[in-house]
Design an enzyme around this catalytic site. Structure first.
Site, PDB file in Angstrom:
ATOM      1  N   ASP A   1      -3.410   6.304  11.621  1.00  0.00           N
ATOM      2  CA  ASP A   1      -2.533   5.767  10.577  1.00  0.00           C
ATOM      3  C   ASP A   1      -1.238   6.566  10.586  1.00  0.00           C
ATOM      4  O   ASP A   1      -1.193   7.710  10.110  1.00  0.00           O
ATOM      5  CB  ASP A   1      -3.208   5.863   9.205  1.00  0.00           C
ATOM      6  CG  ASP A   1      -2.351   5.278   8.083  1.00  0.00           C
ATOM      7  OD1 ASP A   1      -1.192   4.901   8.356  1.00  0.00           O
ATOM      8  OD2 ASP A   1      -2.838   5.221   6.942  1.00  0.00           O
TER       9      ASP A   1
ATOM     10  N   SER B   1       0.810  -1.221   0.000  1.00  0.00           N
ATOM     11  CA  SER B   1       0.000   0.000   0.000  1.00  0.00           C
ATOM     12  C   SER B   1       0.845   1.275   0.000  1.00  0.00           C
ATOM     13  O   SER B   1       0.355   2.338  -0.371  1.00  0.00           O
ATOM     14  CB  SER B   1      -0.940   0.008   1.210  1.00  0.00           C
ATOM     15  OG  SER B   1      -0.213  -0.154   2.425  1.00  0.00           O
TER      16      SER B   1
ATOM     17  N   HIS C   1       1.092   5.294   6.488  1.00  0.00           N
ATOM     18  CA  HIS C   1       0.939   5.880   5.164  1.00  0.00           C
ATOM     19  C   HIS C   1       1.147   7.398   5.244  1.00  0.00           C
ATOM     20  O   HIS C   1       1.374   7.941   6.327  1.00  0.00           O
ATOM     21  CB  HIS C   1      -0.438   5.542   4.590  1.00  0.00           C
ATOM     22  CG  HIS C   1      -0.659   4.064   4.455  1.00  0.00           C
ATOM     23  ND1 HIS C   1      -1.270   3.299   5.438  1.00  0.00           N
ATOM     24  CD2 HIS C   1      -0.333   3.206   3.459  1.00  0.00           C
ATOM     25  CE1 HIS C   1      -1.313   2.037   5.051  1.00  0.00           C
ATOM     26  NE2 HIS C   1      -0.747   1.942   3.859  1.00  0.00           N
TER      27      HIS C   1
END
Length: 430
Positions: A406, A155, A409
């Site tokens: 998160d 990702s 990312h």
């Protein structure tokens, strides 16, 4: 007496004229001498440390922000693009969440999701002792006319491809021309330049059976075949002009390892006592050895292949599923952050296997395999993650709500965009 007065006057004028001519000649020669001596020094410039310096020959070329203004016959001194610091930048990103919202994954669209601070957008990467031109999307598209790209991995690779697409979309909007059943692998086309850019989902780079949902919750151990590369990406390599390959954090997952079609051990598999605990580093070493050998073998790859080192996370007071957060709003200095032990292990294996392949494989004579060591560059950007704003406006109903953060990312726009500055400069100037 009248004649005598005229004679004295004429003599006086002649003396003044001689003095004037002498002064002009002295000034001319002094100026010429100054130019000859001053050419031995470069102009004085401010270094990134704030100190002013003057250097002896060869002179340092003062490079403007737009590299296109540099005469082509001037060779700019090479530098390590991956060693530097983040400095304030009043210009900010070349795109916004509004101009590129359709291309950004919702979890990384931090501004749309309500992140209140925007200072993290106004920093740029500055390598030590040299200038890094800003990413020029038009130049990139022109250079890549009739080319094919792929960003291969997990990702974070998706995060990267979205960053690149957003920057290029300021010149030409890409058209999505393919996606797999789960929308994990995609391909875009830039019709005006006949450029294709793909995002290939292969989080382990080797064959794997994965049992988890969209939130990363596993229902069974990963079955990982360390000696079998994933054909999802290897089959594409003969057709690609450029590829960026990466992996990393997925190897921390609980897994059973297979070699020669037999289970040889595992990582974090207490419920399988008959299997030897080998640790994730064993699997990562074995995988990258096979990956690097494939990339370095002559004939396997058509074009230039970049291997990108894994990117650090910045979870504090926990991890992804244990309440970890990242609330910083500005870059950290080098002495404020220390690379986590797990990230150091991953990077050491990456660098080690890359160097081994370079030294052992003759197929690297053409220099088509290159390293993108972005770990240190992103280590000092704990402010660049979505944090709580991976969800849409998470605190609208309850300002004290506990939400999953998160810290792995990267917000788009954000620090990740500057990886593309480095990549373009690497392509242009090697």
């Amino acid at each position: 007496m009248k004649l005598k007065w005229r004679s004295v006057s004429m003599n006086h004028k002649n003396v003044l004229l001689i003095k004037l001519i002498s002064a002009i000649l002295i000034t001319f020669f002094a100026f010429r001498l100054f130019i000859l001596h001053s050419s031995e020094f470069s102009p004085i410039f401010a270094s990134v440390t704030g100190k002013f310096e003057a250097r002896l020959l060869p002179p340092v070329v003062l490079v403007p922000e737009n590299e296109d203004l540099i005469p082509q016959d001037i060779e700019v001194e090479k530098c390590n693009l991956f060693a530097g610091k983040w400095i304030p930048d009043s210009l900010g990103p070349i795109y916004t969440n509004n101009s590129c919202g359709s291309l950004i994954d919702g979890h990384q669209d931090c501004i749309t999701n309500g992140r209140p601070d925007t200072d993290f957008l106004y920093w740029k990467w500055k390598p030590h002792d040299c200038l890094l031109p800003r990413f020029d999307p038009l130049r990139f598209l022109q250079l890549m006319r009739h080319k094919s790209w792929a960003l291969i991995g997990d990702s974070i690779s998706r995060n990267h491809v979205e960053s690149l697409l957003c920057m290029l979309s300021t010149v030409e909007v890409p058209v999505e021309v393919y996606h797999d059943k789960e929308y994990k692998s995609k391909r875009w086309h830039f019709p005006l330049h006949n450029l294709t850019i793909s995002n290939i989902w292969s989080p382990f780079l080797v064959q794997a059976a994965i049992f988890e949902d969209s939130n990363g919750v596993s229902t069974a151990l990963v079955q990982l075949h360390l000696d079998k590369l994933d054909e999802t990406w290897t089959s594409l390599m003969p057709s690609l002009d450029y590829a960026i390959i990466s992996t990393g954090k997925w190897f921390l997952k609980s897994a059973i390892y297979h070699e020669n079609a037999k289970p040889v051990g595992c990582h974090n598999c207490q419920e399988k006592p008959h299997l030897k605990e080998l640790g994730f580093d064993y699997a990562y070493n074995a995988t990258l050895r096979n990956v690097m050998d494939f990339l370095a073998e002559e004939g396997n790859c058509k074009g230039t292949v970049f291997f990108r080192t894994s990117t650090p996370d910045h979870f504090q007071n926990g991890e992804w599923h244990s309440g970890g957060t990242c609330k910083q709003t500005e870059p950290a200095s080098d002495d404020e952050v220390e690379i986590k032990n797990v990230h150091k292990i991953l990077k050491d294996i990456e660098i080690g296997q890359f160097k081994r392949a370079v030294s052992e494989k003759t197929g690297l004579g053409n220099g088509n395999l290159k390293l993108l060591d972005f770990t240190g560059m992103l280590l000092t950007r704990p402010d660049g993650h979505p944090g709580a704003y991976r969800q849409f406006r998470p605190f609208d109903k309850d300002k004290n709500a506990k939400v999953q953060n998160d810290c792995l990312h990267w917000c788009l726009p954000g620090p990740f965009d500057y990886l593309n500055d480095v990549i373009l400069e690497t392509i242009v100037n090697g």
